[in-house]
Scaffold this active site. Sequence first.
Site, PDB file in Angstrom:
ATOM      1  N   SER A  28       1.021  -1.158   0.064  1.00 42.66           N
ATOM      2  CA  SER A  28      -0.172  -0.180  -0.087  1.00 42.66           C
ATOM      3  C   SER A  28       0.687   1.534  -0.189  1.00 42.66           C
ATOM      4  O   SER A  28       0.646   2.050  -1.345  1.00 42.66           O
ATOM      5  CB  SER A  28      -0.720   0.150   1.629  1.00 42.66           C
ATOM      6  OG  SER A  28      -1.369   0.870   1.300  1.00 42.66           O
ATOM      7  N   SER A  52       8.705 -12.587  -5.830  1.00 42.33           N
ATOM      8  CA  SER A  52       7.467 -11.560  -5.448  1.00 42.33           C
ATOM      9  C   SER A  52       6.919 -11.536  -6.298  1.00 42.33           C
ATOM     10  O   SER A  52       6.913 -11.581  -7.126  1.00 42.33           O
ATOM     11  CB  SER A  52       8.063 -10.379  -5.157  1.00 42.33           C
ATOM     12  OG  SER A  52       7.709  -9.604  -4.748  1.00 42.33           O
ATOM     13  N   GLU A  85       6.401  -6.072  11.349  1.00 45.23           N
ATOM     14  CA  GLU A  85       6.634  -7.528  11.446  1.00 45.23           C
ATOM     15  C   GLU A  85       7.830  -8.076  11.262  1.00 45.23           C
ATOM     16  O   GLU A  85       8.826  -9.682  11.397  1.00 45.23           O
ATOM     17  CB  GLU A  85       5.804  -8.674  12.014  1.00 45.23           C
ATOM     18  CG  GLU A  85       4.842  -8.951  10.946  1.00 45.23           C
ATOM     19  CD  GLU A  85       3.968  -8.067  10.725  1.00 45.23           C
ATOM     20  OE1 GLU A  85       3.189  -8.675   9.656  1.00 45.23           O
ATOM     21  OE2 GLU A  85       4.295  -6.680  10.984  1.00 45.23           O
ATOM     22  N   HIS A 109       7.220   4.648  10.192  1.00 47.11           N
ATOM     23  CA  HIS A 109       6.488   4.138  11.124  1.00 47.11           C
ATOM     24  C   HIS A 109       7.257   3.599  11.912  1.00 47.11           C
ATOM     25  O   HIS A 109       7.944   3.177  11.689  1.00 47.11           O
ATOM     26  CB  HIS A 109       5.188   3.157  11.117  1.00 47.11           C
ATOM     27  CG  HIS A 109       4.625   2.799  12.167  1.00 47.11           C
ATOM     28  ND1 HIS A 109       4.409   3.732  13.221  1.00 47.11           N
ATOM     29  CD2 HIS A 109       4.366   1.509  13.154  1.00 47.11           C
ATOM     30  CE1 HIS A 109       3.343   3.177  14.389  1.00 47.11           C
ATOM     31  NE2 HIS A 109       3.969   2.244  14.597  1.00 47.11           N
TER      32      HIS A 109
END
Length: 331
Positions: A28, A52, A85, A109
């Site tokens: 995103s 991927s 994570e 973040h």
Amino acid sequence: MAVTIYYEEDCNPEIIKDKKIAVIGYGSQGHAHALNLKDSGCDVRVGLREGSKSIEAAEEAGLKVVDMATAAEEADLIMILVPDELQPEIYETYIAPHLKAGDTLAFAHGFNIHYGYITPPEDVNVIMCAPKGPGHIVRRQYTEGSGVPDLICVQQDATGDAWDIAMSYAWGVGGARSGIIKATFKEETEEDLFGEQAVLCGGLVELVKAGFETLVEAGYPPELAYFECYHEMKMIVDLMYESGIHFMNYSISNTAEYGEYYAGPKVINEQSREAMREILARIQDGSFAEEFVADCKNGHKWLVEQREAINDHEIEKTGEKIRGMFSWIHE
């Protein structure tokens, strides 16, 4: 304490244009950062794992795609945009071995830096550029000529110009068009987690579910309960977003406004506020982070159980049926 908001005229675009940027991840936020930076004239490559599923999408969008280690080796600014994570393992395996003195390590973040799950070397900058919106909105608003406001933070200023780099990066992703706010990793991490848990996601979802369940248990049709407690929520939030609570109150009936003042404090009361204070304390002391990381190491067992439970809730089944009747959503 008042904050200062910075705009395009406060940024030096040449700083970010002069850097080789690696965006690690193409989810995103990853796709939005990479494409916005590319369209801003920056030298961008996307770092992805071999095999991927995102490789094809990134290449079709005109982006250079390489493996993560190559991206880290080539770049002097590395933005890590994979889930929280996954970041420590990816950092240790693919990024840390290729960091050079003077490089800039960037995040959207502060979770892993603030709680110490990633510890960069002292000779690299550690910055944050956190758009205050989902990635698809970050991208859409950029293409429409506006932007999503950004928080920028500097945890480590090894080169002496880390703030200038962060400001320039925010310019590149479009945040300077609508406003850049300086903060700290601690502030961003703790406020962001609290907002998600107590209000935006946790609080809102439980409020909607509780209202829906109360009406259905009282014998009202679930379809009507859905419209009252779920569907109309967006309209109310849009009014608040556009012009404030006072404008929302101006736009609704006197009956609705009277009920707001009467009933709101009965639903959100001192018990609710005490729960919020407990939530914030667990974020501040690291308890939430430890619990989340433990569940990640356990294969997301608790998270998956909760996800399955909400997916099976009657409100979701009712909503799916009703939204299927909305032609404008399909369009």
